[in-house]
Design an enzyme around this catalytic site. Structure first.
Site, PDB file in Angstrom:
ATOM      1  N   SER A  79      -8.757  -0.506   6.825  1.00 58.90           N
ATOM      2  CA  SER A  79      -8.684  -1.508   7.888  1.00 58.90           C
ATOM      3  C   SER A  79      -7.279  -1.664   8.435  1.00 58.90           C
ATOM      4  O   SER A  79      -7.075  -2.310   9.453  1.00 58.90           O
ATOM      5  CB  SER A  79      -9.174  -2.865   7.370  1.00 58.90           C
ATOM      6  OG  SER A  79      -8.338  -3.319   6.315  1.00 58.90           O
ATOM      7  N   LYS A 129       0.794  -1.230   0.000  1.00 59.74           N
ATOM      8  CA  LYS A 129       0.000   0.000   0.000  1.00 59.74           C
ATOM      9  C   LYS A 129       0.831   1.288   0.000  1.00 59.74           C
ATOM     10  O   LYS A 129       0.336   2.350  -0.387  1.00 59.74           O
ATOM     11  CB  LYS A 129      -0.934   0.010   1.212  1.00 59.74           C
ATOM     12  CG  LYS A 129      -2.077  -0.993   1.144  1.00 59.74           C
ATOM     13  CD  LYS A 129      -3.196  -0.487   0.259  1.00 59.74           C
ATOM     14  CE  LYS A 129      -4.448  -1.346   0.390  1.00 59.74           C
ATOM     15  NZ  LYS A 129      -5.573  -0.809  -0.402  1.00 59.74           N
TER      16      LYS A 129
END
Length: 379
Positions: free
Chosen positions: A111, A79
């Site tokens: 999350s 990410k």
């Protein structure tokens, strides 16, 4: 985020341009092979009687596995690529810095892995970060996000609940939203992983570094996890025009295979509510990823696997490759090992020559306590 009208076109060339932006901030993670897992993937399953494929003759594919180890990436997941690209493009936006945007900061909902990624990217650029996280997020991911200096705000677990809290924070702070997957800048940043995987695998093969007899000059296919679709769509863009086939992998538990269902029906599924062990894949496929994955047909097809298959693949990686990877990262491997639809397709299309298949280990953010509980499912 940068205004959609000003973003780069969704092309392989744009992924290459994104790589120039993110390269100074990320690791060029290794690509590794595993003779043991390749042998397992290329061996017919012994008994399908207790599986969803009962009654079928086991497939006999020839698959040589190449693993892109984003579990060794900064913050332990891919990410960071999208986050650093998005922040980098935001800083280039006309007027944002001059109008005080840098002081107002950025906000997102995640999350865990995108939460940590944006917190890190913001910290390194001196920008405040507000992160909305579900209250059921993995404790280690919450702690890591706070450790990068972000302001963590809790929400419910569904996408709608996260987005509602994000809207409140934006109204209070004036921060700019950096979504976890549904934006071209995120997709292009994630796609840089695909470029590296292609280059590294080809280099290993050309140098005779491959442990696999009969390997070709490059990858035949890549399979990645799919949650919101930022990574899958980005990797698909990185493969555009190369001849490399791209596939997506999801958990099936409680309807988490929304992209697969949408892909097969021709209509994007807009919501998901699942507590699959693959916690990074609990989100519905985004609008912009859908445009690449389905509408442009840059992804060949989607596959899904059970919770037990995900945990079994995770155990194999831990025991045989000596790597710690999170459940979401093991979904593509589970497809290669256990999904007879995928395995039959490879047998049919690859023939005796077989495929060199790139598999993305998307992250390694799982605690020791969680490992014990997950592996206990198989005892």
């Amino acid at each position: 985020m940068a205004d959609i009208s000003t973003t780069a076109p969704l092309t392989r060339a744009s992924v290459q341009a994104a790589h120039a932006i993110v390269a100074p901030h990320i690791h060029r993670t290794p690509v590794v092979a595993s003779q043991t897992l390749t042998t397992l993937a290329s061996t017919p399953q012994a008994d399908l009687s207790s599986t969803r494929f009962a009654g079928r003759t086991p497939a006999k594919p020839r698959i040589r596995l190449w693993f892109k180890c984003e579990n060794l990436q900064r913050i332990g997941a891919f990410k960071v690529r999208g986050a650093f690209h998005a922040v980098g493009k935001l800083l280039q936006e006309d007027g944002w810095v001059q109008d005080g945007g840098k002081e107002r900061g950025v906000v997102t909902h995640s999350s865990g892995n995108h939460a940590q990624a944006l917190a890190l990217a913001a910290k390194e650029h001196g920008i405040p970060a507000h992160i909305i996280m579900p209250s059921i997020s993995v404790p280690q991911k919450i702690a890591a996000t706070r450790g990068y200096g972000a302001n963590v705000v809790f929400s419910g677990s569904t996408a709608a609940e996260r987005e509602a809290v994000a809207a409140e924070v934006i109204a209070e702070t004036g921060a700019r939203l950096v979504p976890p997957y549904d934006h071209p800048d995120i997709m292009l940043g994630q796609g840089t992983m695909g470029l590296e995987l292609q280059e590294q695998a080809a280099e290993l093969m050309s140098k005779g570094s491959s442990p696999y007899k009969g390997s070709g000059k490059g990858l035949d296919a890549i399979i990645t996890p799919c949650g919101g679709g930022g990574m899958l769509s980005g990797v698909a863009l990185s493969c555009e025009g190369t001849g490399i086939k791209v596939f997506g992998a999801e958990p099936s538990y409680q309807g988490a295979d929304d992209a697969k269902r949408g892909f097969e029906s021709g209509e994007r599924v807009l919501s998901v509510s699942s507590l699959t062990v693959a916690d990074g894949l609990r989100t519905p496929l985004g609008k912009y990823p859908w445009s690449v994955i389905y509408e442009r047909k840059l992804v060949e097809s989607m596959y899904s696997v059970t919770e037990e298959e995900i945990v079994s693949a995770m155990r194999l990686v831990f025991e045989r490759m000596k790597m710690v990877v999170e459940p979401s990262a093991c979904v593509p491997l589970a497809v290669a090992l256990y999904d007879e639809d995928f395995r039959s397709m490879v047998e049919r299309e690859a023939g005796e020559e077989g495929w060199d298949l790139g598999i993305v280990f998307s992250g390694g953010n799982v605690g020791a306590d969680a490992l014990g509980k997950l592996f206990g499912l198989r005892e």
